[in-house]
Scaffold this motif. Structure first.
Motif, PDB file in Angstrom:
ATOM      1  N   ASN A  20      54.015  85.342  43.796  1.00  0.00           N
ATOM      2  CA  ASN A  20      55.334  85.241  44.441  1.00  0.00           C
ATOM      3  C   ASN A  20      55.257  84.850  45.911  1.00  0.00           C
ATOM      4  O   ASN A  20      56.073  85.255  46.722  1.00  0.00           O
ATOM      5  N   GLY A  21      54.232  84.057  46.241  1.00  0.00           N
ATOM      6  CA  GLY A  21      54.133  83.544  47.618  1.00  0.00           C
ATOM      7  C   GLY A  21      55.091  82.386  47.838  1.00  0.00           C
ATOM      8  O   GLY A  21      55.700  81.867  46.887  1.00  0.00           O
ATOM      9  N   LEU A  22      55.204  81.995  49.084  1.00  0.00           N
ATOM     10  CA  LEU A  22      55.964  80.795  49.436  1.00  0.00           C
ATOM     11  C   LEU A  22      55.365  79.627  48.638  1.00  0.00           C
ATOM     12  O   LEU A  22      54.148  79.464  48.570  1.00  0.00           O
ATOM     13  N   GLY A  23      56.209  78.797  48.040  1.00  0.00           N
ATOM     14  CA  GLY A  23      55.721  77.713  47.186  1.00  0.00           C
ATOM     15  C   GLY A  23      54.728  76.809  47.896  1.00  0.00           C
ATOM     16  O   GLY A  23      53.722  76.388  47.317  1.00  0.00           O
ATOM     17  N   GLN A  24      55.009  76.490  49.155  1.00  0.00           N
ATOM     18  CA  GLN A  24      54.113  75.606  49.910  1.00  0.00           C
ATOM     19  C   GLN A  24      52.707  76.195  50.008  1.00  0.00           C
ATOM     20  O   GLN A  24      51.714  75.477  49.891  1.00  0.00           O
ATOM     21  N   VAL A  25      52.655  77.514  50.228  1.00  0.00           N
ATOM     22  CA  VAL A  25      51.366  78.191  50.396  1.00  0.00           C
ATOM     23  C   VAL A  25      50.615  78.237  49.062  1.00  0.00           C
ATOM     24  O   VAL A  25      49.426  77.914  48.978  1.00  0.00           O
ATOM     25  N   VAL A  26      51.333  78.610  48.010  1.00  0.00           N
ATOM     26  CA  VAL A  26      50.724  78.702  46.681  1.00  0.00           C
ATOM     27  C   VAL A  26      50.215  77.324  46.238  1.00  0.00           C
ATOM     28  O   VAL A  26      49.082  77.175  45.764  1.00  0.00           O
ATOM     29  N   ALA A  27      51.049  76.307  46.421  1.00  0.00           N
ATOM     30  CA  ALA A  27      50.684  74.963  45.975  1.00  0.00           C
ATOM     31  C   ALA A  27      49.527  74.411  46.797  1.00  0.00           C
ATOM     32  O   ALA A  27      48.631  73.748  46.266  1.00  0.00           O
ATOM     33  N   TYR A  28      49.523  74.713  48.100  1.00  0.00           N
ATOM     34  CA  TYR A  28      48.448  74.222  48.965  1.00  0.00           C
ATOM     35  C   TYR A  28      47.098  74.799  48.532  1.00  0.00           C
ATOM     36  O   TYR A  28      46.116  74.070  48.385  1.00  0.00           O
ATOM     37  N   HIS A  29      47.056  76.098  48.314  1.00  0.00           N
ATOM     38  CA  HIS A  29      45.784  76.719  47.920  1.00  0.00           C
ATOM     39  C   HIS A  29      45.342  76.220  46.543  1.00  0.00           C
ATOM     40  O   HIS A  29      44.150  76.038  46.296  1.00  0.00           O
ATOM     41  N   THR A  30      46.314  75.993  45.664  1.00  0.00           N
ATOM     42  CA  THR A  30      45.976  75.466  44.335  1.00  0.00           C
ATOM     43  C   THR A  30      45.372  74.076  44.456  1.00  0.00           C
ATOM     44  O   THR A  30      44.350  73.768  43.825  1.00  0.00           O
ATOM     45  N   LEU A  31      45.982  73.244  45.289  1.00  0.00           N
ATOM     46  CA  LEU A  31      45.468  71.881  45.462  1.00  0.00           C
ATOM     47  C   LEU A  31      44.055  71.904  46.035  1.00  0.00           C
ATOM     48  O   LEU A  31      43.185  71.125  45.619  1.00  0.00           O
ATOM     49  N   GLN A  32      43.811  72.822  46.974  1.00  0.00           N
ATOM     50  CA  GLN A  32      42.467  72.930  47.562  1.00  0.00           C
ATOM     51  C   GLN A  32      41.436  73.327  46.512  1.00  0.00           C
ATOM     52  O   GLN A  32      40.256  72.990  46.632  1.00  0.00           O
ATOM     53  N   ALA A  33      41.869  74.061  45.494  1.00  0.00           N
ATOM     54  CA  ALA A  33      40.943  74.442  44.412  1.00  0.00           C
ATOM     55  C   ALA A  33      40.836  73.335  43.367  1.00  0.00           C
ATOM     56  O   ALA A  33      39.786  73.158  42.744  1.00  0.00           O
ATOM     57  N   ALA A  34      41.910  72.585  43.169  1.00  0.00           N
ATOM     58  CA  ALA A  34      41.921  71.568  42.111  1.00  0.00           C
ATOM     59  C   ALA A  34      41.139  70.320  42.522  1.00  0.00           C
ATOM     60  O   ALA A  34      40.542  69.657  41.665  1.00  0.00           O
ATOM     61  N   MET A  35      41.118  70.010  43.811  1.00  0.00           N
ATOM     62  CA  MET A  35      40.432  68.776  44.237  1.00  0.00           C
ATOM     63  C   MET A  35      38.927  68.828  43.951  1.00  0.00           C
ATOM     64  O   MET A  35      38.388  67.865  43.384  1.00  0.00           O
ATOM     65  N   PRO A  36      38.228  69.914  44.278  1.00  0.00           N
ATOM     66  CA  PRO A  36      36.799  69.963  43.912  1.00  0.00           C
ATOM     67  C   PRO A  36      36.584  69.919  42.393  1.00  0.00           C
ATOM     68  O   PRO A  36      35.598  69.357  41.929  1.00  0.00           O
TER      69      PRO A  36
END
Lengths: 351, 351
Positions: free
Chosen positions: B85-101
């Motif tokens: 339930n974090g801010l969408g921008q924060v949740v999506a940013y961390h997800t993208l940082q994990a998905a790129m590698p």
């Protein structure tokens, strides 16, 4: 001469025999015939048996390979496919058969396909994936149909995007939409049947709206919802054309132009194996709830029922499957002649 | 009081300070502030600084978590994310940082995200992926905005789909389109500014077309291109809502409703590492040719230039980046009060 009705199995066998007579292995002939007949049964005549003549012509001329030398290379969860200029249905089918086990392994698999041809409806491949309880997202490019926003000459294909989602009880949810106001196939069929098309579908060579399907085929089809359809067509062109190594824009050649060499159409498939990250029973329960709620939405004036994407085509399919397929005199004559040229007898009608 | 212009860095710092005052770690505060300011600079004010007030209210009430307990599980090339339930921008940013590698490893990676919130523009995440020379396809659901075709009550979100494609010379190709005629954010902004909206955007509660943004917000937004927009909105709802384990349809709660608990928005990211299957130089050459050809299409009447998706927003960005950001009196007042409540001083304007 009038419309006549034919048994489904007879038409299916006719198509398969024509493909075999043109050198296709019988398994590939069945795949291609199934795709045409399935579209016909679903009421998508623009991607149905009316396409047999042009496919046959191109196979006979060697502009489509009857026994394509396909190659596939796998990089992690990506498959890079060279379709060897085979019939699009055949290339896409074999790619899907390779991508599904890869999705089983990694949860999802992407396939970039070059050197292919028109693959019929994307819905056909969605249905195959759904039978295996997998999701398919499919895109393809196609010969120029849509102009860039602000341009008057077609550059992008009418590039469809499709989504297939399995459900517990048929029919699956199948979204299959071109990024144009209408699929170019509908305009080709109207031209074939000598019918006019509605205003708002297309422009002629000078950029004027037209109701003449032949003028529309020389001009351009309008993008879905204006600039958004342009953006969508462009994204699909990049994924299917640029990223796959296939042709893009006007470099995608047209089946219907006698001068054009191999089409080099590009496709993209993304297969999702739901089970990898979600219990399948949970997924099906969620879909049941979702579809039930959608269908129970209060109805707007002048509507009788809410259908989800894929429902109408499935109803038409069931109905035609038992009653048989109705063909216009023009299509019958074209197919009968085609069969005669291949040594494949045209079946008797049922009425 | 009139429109005033502010230095970009000052507004960015103001937003970040507000987020920090509400308990966000400074890195997360910067991500959220960057997303708002970037949208503002690109002329997408509907997803810009005008959203700070509602995000702040929800963070203060604890309806959005300032330090979310995110969890990620990886299955092959799929990441399943609970955004806590974090801010969408924060949740999506961390997800993208994990998905790129993960995409680096497998060629592509998919991320299904549940328990998130409104994430701003999808374009923001496309830009991040493009900087890393990767392609991003992003989708999200949102609170009900679009009715099913034939229904008169909104069920689906205005569900955007976005594509980001890197290019050698900026700007990247960024397609970011809602599946409605317009983004709901534009209607929210019109309501805030007391402006009317054009016919054809939305219907009121009774299913009648309306120009009143408040009536539209109680009613529904019309889908892009009729039934096709309905089908697209549905597909995105299944991918982001059903497949991710997030809420779907009317179960996605609304930031703007005081009674609503956590929104449980769902997102989907697909990251493609081009280099895995295609030489990057070849890719960039192909994109250069593609974009040049698109832009050289003969121009239609009343147009001056063909722009590709992402070009206009980039030009606006460059212009505003040097000249500063113009804010209406309503927004200035709202933000100044907001800052006062958080102990964050409102910056001086530059004129």
């Amino acid at each position: 001469m009038s419309n006549q009705r034919y048994r489904v199995e007879n038409l299916q066998q006719f198509c398969a025999n024509v493909f075999v007579s043109l050198g296709l292995p019988s398994g590939d002939a069945d795949v291609a015939a199934n795709s045409l007949i399935r579209s016909e049964l679903e009421g998508a005549g623009s991607h149905g048996i009316s396409r047999l003549a042009i496919y046959s012509k191109r196979l006979r001329e060697g502009r489509i390979a009857s026994t394509p030398k396909m190659s596939m290379e796998t990089f992690g969860s990506v498959i890079k496919v060279d379709g060897g200029n085979g019939l699009g249905q055949v290339v896409a089918y074999h790619t899907l058969q390779a991508a599904m086990p890869l999705a089983k392994k990694y949860g999802l698999a992407g396939a970039f396909i070059k050197n292919s041809n028109h693959f019929g409806t994307a819905a056909y491949f969605c249905q195959i994936a759904c039978q295996e309880k997998m999701v398919l997202i499919a895109m393809t490019n196609s010969p120029p149909g849509i102009p860039p926003w602000g341009g008057k000459r077609a550059y992008f294909g009418t590039n469809p995007i499709a989504f297939g989602f399995p459900v517990r009880q048929e029919p699956p949810v199948i979204v299959d939409m071109s990024s144009s106001v209408v699929a170019r196939g509908k305009i080709i069929l109207a031209a074939k049947l000598g019918q006019s098309i509605p205003f708002g579908w297309a422009i002629d060579e000078e950029g004027r709206e037209t109701t003449d399907p032949s003028a529309a085929l020389r001009g351009a089809v309008l993008p879905l919802g204006g600039a958004k359809g342009y953006a969508l067509a462009m994204a699909i062109e990049v994924v299917c054309g640029v990223l796959s190594g296939a042709a893009f824009g006007p470099h995608v050649n047209n089946l219907y132009n006698d001068q054009d060499p191999a089409a080099n159409v590009g496709h993209f498939f993304l297969v999702l194996d739901i089970e990898k990250w979600m219990n399948l029973d949970d997924y099906f329960l969620r879909m049941d709830q979702f579809l039930q709620e959608v269908k129970e939405t209060p109805i707007a004036k002048d509507f009788e029922e809410i259908l989800y994407p894929g429902e109408r085509r499935y109803r038409t399919y069931l109905q035609n499957k038992t009653s048989g397929i109705d063909l216009s005199p023009e299509i019958q004559q074209e197919l009968e002649q085609l069969g005669a040229g291949c040594g494949v007898p045209w079946p008797a009608s049922v009425r």
